[in-house]
Motif scaffolding. Structure first.
Motif, PDB file in Angstrom:
ATOM      1  N   VAL A 137       1.076  -0.927   0.440  1.00 38.16           N
ATOM      2  CA  VAL A 137      -0.199  -0.305   0.356  1.00 38.16           C
ATOM      3  C   VAL A 137       0.796   1.373  -0.303  1.00 38.16           C
ATOM      4  N   GLY A 138       0.392   2.222  -1.174  1.00 43.18           N
ATOM      5  CA  GLY A 138       1.182   2.855  -0.974  1.00 43.18           C
ATOM      6  C   GLY A 138       0.930   4.859   0.402  1.00 43.18           C
ATOM      7  N   PRO A 139       1.895   5.776   0.065  1.00 44.37           N
ATOM      8  CA  PRO A 139       1.359   6.723   0.875  1.00 44.37           C
ATOM      9  C   PRO A 139      -1.004   7.274   0.521  1.00 44.37           C
ATOM     10  N   THR A 140      -0.852   6.722  -0.186  1.00 42.53           N
ATOM     11  CA  THR A 140      -2.255   7.640  -0.647  1.00 42.53           C
ATOM     12  C   THR A 140      -3.420   6.577   0.275  1.00 42.53           C
ATOM     13  N   GLY A 141      -3.386   5.137  -0.073  1.00 44.31           N
ATOM     14  CA  GLY A 141      -3.680   3.968   1.257  1.00 44.31           C
ATOM     15  C   GLY A 141      -4.004   2.771  -0.256  1.00 44.31           C
ATOM     16  N   ARG A 142      -3.852   3.583  -1.686  1.00 39.34           N
ATOM     17  CA  ARG A 142      -4.266   3.174  -1.964  1.00 39.34           C
ATOM     18  C   ARG A 142      -3.059   1.608  -2.539  1.00 39.34           C
ATOM     19  N   GLU A 143      -3.110   0.640  -3.474  1.00 37.51           N
ATOM     20  CA  GLU A 143      -2.086   0.263  -3.750  1.00 37.51           C
ATOM     21  C   GLU A 143      -1.443   0.427  -4.208  1.00 37.51           C
ATOM     22  N   LYS A 144       0.430   0.177  -3.998  1.00 31.65           N
ATOM     23  CA  LYS A 144       1.270   0.964  -4.592  1.00 31.65           C
ATOM     24  C   LYS A 144       1.473   0.877  -6.118  1.00 31.65           C
ATOM     25  N   GLN A 145       1.825   1.779  -7.008  1.00 28.85           N
ATOM     26  CA  GLN A 145       1.420   1.657  -8.624  1.00 28.85           C
ATOM     27  C   GLN A 145       3.221   1.725  -8.955  1.00 28.85           C
ATOM     28  N   ASP A 146       3.719   1.241  -9.964  1.00 30.43           N
ATOM     29  CA  ASP A 146       5.311   0.771 -10.728  1.00 30.43           C
ATOM     30  C   ASP A 146       4.517   1.586 -11.819  1.00 30.43           C
ATOM     31  N   VAL A 191      -2.747  14.632   6.919  1.00 31.02           N
ATOM     32  CA  VAL A 191      -4.069  15.908   6.164  1.00 31.02           C
ATOM     33  C   VAL A 191      -3.810  15.130   4.983  1.00 31.02           C
ATOM     34  N   LEU A 192      -3.563  13.877   4.283  1.00 31.79           N
ATOM     35  CA  LEU A 192      -2.993  13.455   3.228  1.00 31.79           C
ATOM     36  C   LEU A 192      -4.251  12.021   3.109  1.00 31.79           C
ATOM     37  N   GLU A 193      -4.409  11.693   3.993  1.00 31.42           N
ATOM     38  CA  GLU A 193      -5.739  10.909   3.997  1.00 31.42           C
ATOM     39  C   GLU A 193      -7.000  11.603   3.704  1.00 31.42           C
ATOM     40  N   ARG A 194      -7.403  12.957   4.075  1.00 31.35           N
ATOM     41  CA  ARG A 194      -8.126  13.394   3.697  1.00 31.35           C
ATOM     42  C   ARG A 194      -8.826  13.886   2.433  1.00 31.35           C
ATOM     43  N   VAL A 195      -7.286  14.611   2.165  1.00 31.75           N
ATOM     44  CA  VAL A 195      -7.689  14.739   0.796  1.00 31.75           C
ATOM     45  C   VAL A 195      -7.483  13.785   0.047  1.00 31.75           C
ATOM     46  N   VAL A 196      -6.587  12.710   0.254  1.00 33.57           N
ATOM     47  CA  VAL A 196      -7.749  11.316  -0.910  1.00 33.57           C
ATOM     48  C   VAL A 196      -9.162  10.552  -0.683  1.00 33.57           C
ATOM     49  N   ASP A 197      -9.841  11.615   0.266  1.00 31.27           N
ATOM     50  CA  ASP A 197     -10.888  10.961   0.813  1.00 31.27           C
ATOM     51  C   ASP A 197     -11.377  11.761  -0.079  1.00 31.27           C
ATOM     52  N   ALA A 198     -11.432  13.081   0.204  1.00 31.67           N
ATOM     53  CA  ALA A 198     -12.428  14.678  -0.889  1.00 31.67           C
ATOM     54  C   ALA A 198     -12.107  14.047  -1.453  1.00 31.67           C
ATOM     55  N   PHE A 199     -10.910  14.271  -2.607  1.00 29.19           N
ATOM     56  CA  PHE A 199     -10.751  14.138  -4.520  1.00 29.19           C
ATOM     57  C   PHE A 199     -10.503  13.082  -4.505  1.00 29.19           C
ATOM     58  N   GLY A 200      -9.978  11.734  -4.282  1.00 25.10           N
ATOM     59  CA  GLY A 200     -10.307  10.310  -4.521  1.00 25.10           C
ATOM     60  C   GLY A 200      -8.779  10.238  -5.545  1.00 25.10           C
ATOM     61  N   ASP A 201      -9.540   9.905  -6.528  1.00 27.88           N
ATOM     62  CA  ASP A 201      -8.287   9.318  -7.582  1.00 27.88           C
ATOM     63  C   ASP A 201      -8.161  10.949  -8.260  1.00 27.88           C
ATOM     64  N   ARG A 202      -8.223  11.802  -8.323  1.00 24.89           N
ATOM     65  CA  ARG A 202      -7.536  13.313  -8.387  1.00 24.89           C
ATOM     66  C   ARG A 202      -6.529  13.117  -7.955  1.00 24.89           C
ATOM     67  N   VAL A 203      -5.912  12.672  -6.591  1.00 24.35           N
ATOM     68  CA  VAL A 203      -4.952  12.292  -6.116  1.00 24.35           C
ATOM     69  C   VAL A 203      -3.720  11.405  -6.565  1.00 24.35           C
ATOM     70  N   LEU A 204      -2.758  12.248  -7.103  1.00 22.55           N
ATOM     71  CA  LEU A 204      -1.529  11.391  -7.511  1.00 22.55           C
ATOM     72  C   LEU A 204      -1.068  10.011  -6.763  1.00 22.55           C
ATOM     73  N   ASP A 205      -1.001   8.863  -7.319  1.00 22.66           N
ATOM     74  CA  ASP A 205      -0.481   7.856  -6.409  1.00 22.66           C
ATOM     75  C   ASP A 205       1.109   8.419  -6.235  1.00 22.66           C
ATOM     76  N   THR A 206       1.572   8.544  -6.881  1.00 20.11           N
ATOM     77  CA  THR A 206       3.391   9.605  -6.485  1.00 20.11           C
ATOM     78  C   THR A 206       3.094  10.618  -5.445  1.00 20.11           C
ATOM     79  N   VAL A 207       3.621  10.239  -4.207  1.00 20.37           N
ATOM     80  CA  VAL A 207       4.061  11.412  -3.613  1.00 20.37           C
ATOM     81  C   VAL A 207       5.579  12.406  -3.456  1.00 20.37           C
ATOM     82  N   VAL A 208       5.382  13.207  -2.716  1.00 21.91           N
ATOM     83  CA  VAL A 208       7.238  13.460  -2.789  1.00 21.91           C
ATOM     84  C   VAL A 208       7.592  14.350  -1.634  1.00 21.91           C
ATOM     85  N   GLY A 209       8.312  13.271  -0.489  1.00 22.94           N
ATOM     86  CA  GLY A 209       8.577  13.693   0.796  1.00 22.94           C
ATOM     87  C   GLY A 209       9.306  15.187   0.632  1.00 22.94           C
TER      88      GLY A 209
END
Length: 295
Positions: A19-28, A235-253
């Motif tokens: 699972v990636g940081p967005t809570g979705r399955e990690k994508q490559d 915060v990331l969890e709330r963004v994903v809850d609000a905007f769903g798939d419009r949030v990119l799977d890639t996250v910049v640290g």
């Protein structure tokens, strides 16, 4: 085979997907195919009315990442602070800037284009003069479409044009949105950055209704993410809850390598190519290509 009590090792065929940081399955995301031809460019505004969320950093490093995959990229510095120009190591004084292109229809946009140290990545610089543009544009006819008319002349030469917007929702940002096919919203994983996203999306919707029916939200990119803090994760969890798939799977640290690269005047993909942040922006580029936001 007998399974010991408490053994959590997945059985063959039942392995859990990471699972990636967005809570979705990690994508490559796979490396994109090389382009057989170039242009016309898809224009993307990097926009957020809050400052310090990573717009300029994203414009620089996403542009360099796309160029590394064979795309011809033009970055537009549309902020009077000129941070994009400085971060790419190009001069901003005694040269033709985006300000000159906005105020004079006689200047050829190609005269303002400067090459960077990254092959395939060019830039049109800006300096403090741009801060006066809003005053000068007030009385112009169709003032919201001036940037669009400028970019129309050079779009055939590129595959993607990235516009680094200033942290406001004034006439310059409206010009950028009117000229764009898509919007990428860099969003710092911090509560106060989250508050303004709804207002920004409302502005995009108004531009779509009144000025540019074709504009799309290409995605929301979480930046400055720190998995060690509960606040970043919430915060990331709330963004994903609000905007769903419009949030990119890639996250910049979050990393100190970004300011170091800016001081050097080169993208992090050149400054520290093996660093996790450089790999993150390469992943952002591949993800946007896979989503169809970039050819």
């Amino acid at each position: 085979m007998a399974r010991r009590q408490g053994d959590r090792t997945p059985l063959p065929g039942f392995e859990e997907n990471p699972v990636g940081p967005t809570g979705r399955e990690k994508q490559d995301f796979a490396d994109p195919e090389p382009l057989k031809s170039h242009g016309p460019a898809r224009i993307i505004s990097l926009c957020n009315q809050k400052g310090g969320v990573g717009k300029t950093t994203t414009t620089i490093n996403l542009g360099a990442a796309l160029a590394s995959y064979g795309r011809r990229v033009l970055a537009i510095d549309f902020d009077p602070q000129g941070a994009l120009s400085a971060g790419l190591g190009v001069p901003t004084h005694d040269v033709t800037t985006i300000y000159d292109l906005l105020l004079s229809g006689k200047v050829d946009p190609r005269d303002a284009i400067q090459q960077t140290s990254v092959p395939g990545l060019d830039v049109i610089p800006a300096n403090i003069d741009l801060s006066a543009a809003e005053v000068h544009l007030v009385n112009e006819v169709a003032r919201e479409q001036i940037l669009s008319r400028v970019l129309r002349k050079i779009a055939p030469d590129y595959d993607v044009i990235l516009i680094d917007c200033q942290p406001s929702l004034g006439i310059l940002t409206v010009n950028a949105l009117t000229a764009s096919h898509g919007v990428l919203i860099p969003l710092e994983c911090e509560f106060f950055a989250l508050r303004g996203v709804a207002l920004l999306i409302e502005t995009i919707d108004k531009v779509r209704d009144r000025l540019n029916p074709a504009i799309e939200l290409d995605g929301i990119l979480a930046t400055m993410y720190d998995s060690r803090t509960l606040h970043s994760r919430e915060v990331l969890e709330r963004v994903v809850d609000a905007f769903g798939d419009r949030v990119l799977d890639t996250v910049v640290g979050r990393t100190v390598k970004f300011p170091d690269a800016s001081v050097a005047g080169i993208p992090i993909t050149e400054f520290a190519p093996e660093h996790a942040a450089a790999k993150a922006y390469l992943s952002v580029a591949r993800e946007l290509i896979q989503r169809g936001a970039v050819a």
